[in-house]
Scaffold this active site. Structure first.
Site, PDB file in Angstrom:
ATOM      1  N   LYS A 134     149.036 -21.227  47.293  1.00 19.64           N
ATOM      2  CA  LYS A 134     149.633 -22.352  48.164  1.00 19.64           C
ATOM      3  C   LYS A 134     149.844 -23.585  47.357  1.00 19.64           C
ATOM      4  CE  LYS A 134     147.867 -25.259  51.998  1.00 19.64           C
ATOM      5  NZ  LYS A 134     146.877 -25.464  52.953  1.00 19.64           N
ATOM      6  N   CYS A 146     150.722 -23.140  55.579  1.00 18.90           N
ATOM      7  CA  CYS A 146     150.178 -24.158  56.383  1.00 18.90           C
ATOM      8  C   CYS A 146     150.946 -25.626  55.556  1.00 18.90           C
ATOM      9  CB  CYS A 146     148.706 -24.285  56.143  1.00 18.90           C
ATOM     10  SG  CYS A 146     148.216 -25.427  57.521  1.00 18.90           S
ATOM     11  N   GLU A 166     146.067 -18.495  57.810  1.00 15.68           N
ATOM     12  CA  GLU A 166     145.300 -18.685  56.909  1.00 15.68           C
ATOM     13  C   GLU A 166     143.725 -18.960  57.254  1.00 15.68           C
ATOM     14  OE1 GLU A 166     145.651 -22.844  54.050  1.00 15.68           O
ATOM     15  OE2 GLU A 166     146.007 -23.207  56.347  1.00 15.68           O
TER      16      GLU A 166
END
Length: 278
Positions: free
Chosen positions: A127, A167, A54
């Site tokens: 995301k 993440c 990321e």
């Protein structure tokens, strides 16, 4: 006696992969140079799929720096870089995350883009879960500059089914159930030192065990130019929860081999996915 079909069958049974660990700076050009060198190293080592962390392209001094770097979907130097790298090395390249423009000019989509060996884009995942932390002197609020995605994404890399996440998504197991069936989950990340030291490995191994698949997690790992410290520990975890490869800190390549027989063995010996009732 080895038949002509044996090599092809062996290829279908295994997939060499690599996770790139970086310590990205505030300089996008320097970050692309570092990423390109590490991708080349991974490809030279035999990886057919390479995954960047990321924010590989930028860890800015301010959260709004990534908004200034945003690109329209399908066009821009970051996307061109990823496409060119995939084609040059003939690999599947999961491009960490790239800030893509959205309807609100003060926000971006934190998009994980996938390119095939021909350089053509094959998948985009935005995301979904946005990180927030208030602990001691640490304050993070991704929702201030990022617009959340809504759609889980899986893509096919030849015979391998790959689920995308980023993440903070790692903390939400219901997302991964939506991705099934998959052989591999990738988790490009930039975990903080605080949260990573406490939870990173536990969460990665849990996602691998409960979904009986491989998990490949490239990360940011070290002290950054902006003063932020990330946990690193990029790793490959197998379907039984065993950590096959890991790098604690600093730039590097974490490589390993996915073995379909290992997936089949885990699911046959402990058929938890077939035992699900909810």
């Amino acid at each position: 006696m080895t038949t002509p079909e044996a090599p092809a069958a062996a290829v279908l049974q295994s997939l060499p992969v690599a996770a790139i660990q970086m310590v990205s700076s505030t300089d996008p050009e320097a970050n692309l140079e570092h990423a390109g060198r590490l991708i080349a190293q991974a490809a030279a080592g035999g990886a057919s799929m390479v995954v960047l962390p990321e924010y590989f392209c930028l860890l800015g001094r301010k959260d709004t720096d990534k908004v200034a770097l945003r690109e329209p979907d399908g066009d821009g130097p970051l996307q061109s870089f990823l496409s060119a790298q995939a084609a040059e090395h003939g690999i599947w390249l999961v491009g960490g995350t790239v800030p893509l423009a959205c309807a609100r000019p003060s926000r971006v989509r934190n998009a994980c883009l996938v390119y095939g060996p021909d350089g053509r884009r094959r998948a985009r995942y935005d995301k979904i879960h946005l990180f927030g932390l208030s602990r001691g002197d640490e304050r993070f609020d991704e929702s201030a500059t990022i617009e959340a995605g809504r759609t889980p994404v899986v893509f096919d890399a030849g015979p391998w089914r790959v689920g995308l996440s980023v993440c903070y998504d790692l903390r939400f197991p219901e997302l991964y159930r939506r991705l099934l069936p998959v052989d591999l989950i990738v988790v490009p990340s930039a975990f903080t030192y605080t949260t990573g030291s406490a939870h990173w490995e536990i969460l990665l191994r849990a996602r691998a065990i409960e979904n009986q698949c491989y998990v490949l997690a490239p990360a940011q790992g070290g002290l950054h130019e902006n003063g932020r410290r990330t946990w690193g520990h990029s790793m490959l975890v197998d379907p039984w929860g065993e950590v096959l490869a890991v790098q604690a800190e600093g730039e590097g390549v974490v490589a390993g081999l996915l073995d379909r027989r290992r997936i089949d063995e885990a699911r046959r010996s402990l058929p938890a996915l077939r035992h699900r009732l909810l």
